[in-house]
Design a protein around this motif. Structure first.
Motif, PDB file in Angstrom:
ATOM      1  N   SER A  67       0.872  -1.174   0.000  1.00  0.00           N
ATOM      2  CA  SER A  67       0.000   0.000   0.000  1.00  0.00           C
ATOM      3  C   SER A  67       0.908   1.223   0.000  1.00  0.00           C
ATOM      4  CB  SER A  67      -0.950   0.004   1.198  1.00  0.00           C
ATOM      5  OG  SER A  67      -0.237   0.185   2.387  1.00  0.00           O
ATOM      6  N   SER A  69       0.940   5.710  -0.387  1.00  0.00           N
ATOM      7  CA  SER A  69       0.219   6.977  -0.473  1.00  0.00           C
ATOM      8  C   SER A  69       1.224   8.108  -0.685  1.00  0.00           C
ATOM      9  CB  SER A  69      -0.615   7.228   0.782  1.00  0.00           C
ATOM     10  OG  SER A  69       0.222   7.441   1.891  1.00  0.00           O
ATOM     11  N   THR A  84      -3.535   7.372  -3.424  1.00  0.00           N
ATOM     12  CA  THR A  84      -3.134   6.103  -2.820  1.00  0.00           C
ATOM     13  C   THR A  84      -3.198   4.982  -3.853  1.00  0.00           C
ATOM     14  OG1 THR A  84      -5.391   5.607  -2.108  1.00  0.00           O
ATOM     15  CG2 THR A  84      -3.978   6.759  -0.540  1.00  0.00           C
ATOM     16  N   ALA A  85      -2.505   3.891  -3.549  1.00  0.00           N
ATOM     17  CA  ALA A  85      -2.511   2.717  -4.421  1.00  0.00           C
ATOM     18  C   ALA A  85      -2.312   1.465  -3.583  1.00  0.00           C
ATOM     19  CB  ALA A  85      -1.415   2.813  -5.474  1.00  0.00           C
ATOM     20  N   GLY A  87      -1.510  -2.860  -4.342  1.00  0.00           N
ATOM     21  CA  GLY A  87      -1.159  -3.805  -5.388  1.00  0.00           C
ATOM     22  C   GLY A  87      -0.500  -5.041  -4.833  1.00  0.00           C
ATOM     23  N   ALA A  92       3.028  -3.871 -10.524  1.00  0.00           N
ATOM     24  CA  ALA A  92       1.939  -2.981 -10.122  1.00  0.00           C
ATOM     25  C   ALA A  92       2.477  -1.767  -9.378  1.00  0.00           C
ATOM     26  CB  ALA A  92       0.934  -3.735  -9.256  1.00  0.00           C
ATOM     27  N   MET A  93       3.488  -1.968  -8.555  1.00  0.00           N
ATOM     28  CA  MET A  93       4.077  -0.844  -7.825  1.00  0.00           C
ATOM     29  C   MET A  93       4.703   0.146  -8.796  1.00  0.00           C
ATOM     30  SD  MET A  93       7.061  -0.726  -4.924  1.00  0.00           S
ATOM     31  CE  MET A  93       6.091  -1.373  -3.597  1.00  0.00           C
ATOM     32  N   ARG A  95       3.944   0.635 -11.971  1.00  0.00           N
ATOM     33  CA  ARG A  95       2.880   1.272 -12.748  1.00  0.00           C
ATOM     34  C   ARG A  95       2.155   2.327 -11.905  1.00  0.00           C
ATOM     35  NH1 ARG A  95      -0.419  -2.887 -13.177  1.00  0.00           N
ATOM     36  NH2 ARG A  95      -1.571  -2.140 -11.381  1.00  0.00           N
ATOM     37  N   ASP A  96       1.793   1.963 -10.686  1.00  0.00           N
ATOM     38  CA  ASP A  96       1.029   2.854  -9.822  1.00  0.00           C
ATOM     39  C   ASP A  96       1.853   4.029  -9.314  1.00  0.00           C
ATOM     40  OD1 ASP A  96      -1.105   1.161 -10.202  1.00  0.00           O
ATOM     41  OD2 ASP A  96      -0.955   0.207  -8.237  1.00  0.00           O
ATOM     42  N   VAL A  99       1.401   7.032 -11.431  1.00  0.00           N
ATOM     43  CA  VAL A  99       0.034   7.545 -11.361  1.00  0.00           C
ATOM     44  C   VAL A  99      -0.202   8.323 -10.068  1.00  0.00           C
ATOM     45  CG1 VAL A  99      -2.394   6.862 -11.249  1.00  0.00           C
ATOM     46  CG2 VAL A  99      -0.856   5.725 -12.856  1.00  0.00           C
ATOM     47  N   ILE A 100       0.226   7.776  -8.931  1.00  0.00           N
ATOM     48  CA  ILE A 100      -0.082   8.461  -7.673  1.00  0.00           C
ATOM     49  C   ILE A 100       0.737   9.738  -7.489  1.00  0.00           C
ATOM     50  CG2 ILE A 100      -1.003   6.425  -6.527  1.00  0.00           C
ATOM     51  CD1 ILE A 100       1.568   6.153  -4.965  1.00  0.00           C
ATOM     52  N   ASP A 103      -1.203  12.203  -9.746  1.00  0.00           N
ATOM     53  CA  ASP A 103      -2.533  12.516  -9.216  1.00  0.00           C
ATOM     54  C   ASP A 103      -2.482  13.366  -7.952  1.00  0.00           C
ATOM     55  OD1 ASP A 103      -3.620  11.134 -11.308  1.00  0.00           O
ATOM     56  OD2 ASP A 103      -4.337   9.437 -10.105  1.00  0.00           O
TER      57      ASP A 103
END
Length: 135
Positions: A67, A69, A84-85, A87, A92-93, A95-96, A99-100, A103
């Motif tokens: 997790s 943030s 937050t994300a 995965g 996934a980490m 990629r996210d 994005v986070i 964002d």
């Protein structure tokens, strides 16, 4: 998931956050914007053993997840945004992370100089909290 993957993801967060900040609208540009980016990541690894009288041997189950943030603050705009994300893999980490970071900055910029209630007294109603014991 090793330390290198986490460090790389952290740099991806910062890169994407700075890219998003560089593309901010003209009305959000000041000489001293005061950009602050912070966050955390938790990597959780679970392992359990399962056995009962119907099993010939002990069975195990293992899993891991993360997790993360990110919070960005733009001091000159009195703005804060968070993303937050969750995965279950290094991919996934990675990629996210991009994005986070992006964002969190975009949300802060969207909330710049947010509305604040006027000073004064307000009536509020407090009710019971879920799961809280009543005495």
């Amino acid at each position: 998931m090793g330390d290198g993957a986490i460090a790389t993801a952290a740099w991806d967060v910062l890169d994407s956050a700075l890219d998003a900040f560089a593309k901010r609208p003209a009305d959000a540009r000041t000489a001293h914007p005061g950009l602050i980016i912070g966050g955390d990541v938790s990597v959780i690894s679970d392992r359990i053993a399962i056995f009962n009288s119907n099993f010939a041997e002990v069975r195990t189950d293992e899993s891991a997840h993360f997790s993360a943030s990110v919070t960005s603050i733009v001091e000159s705009l009195d703005a804060k945004g968070t993303a937050t994300a969750l995965g279950d893999s290094t991919a996934a980490m990675r990629r996210d992370a991009r994005v986070i970071g992006r964002d969190a900055v975009r949300r802060a910029l969207a909330l710049s100089h947010g509305a604040r209630p006027p000073a004064g007294k307000f009536r509020i109603v407090l009710g019971p909290q879920a799961g809280r014991p009543r005495f």
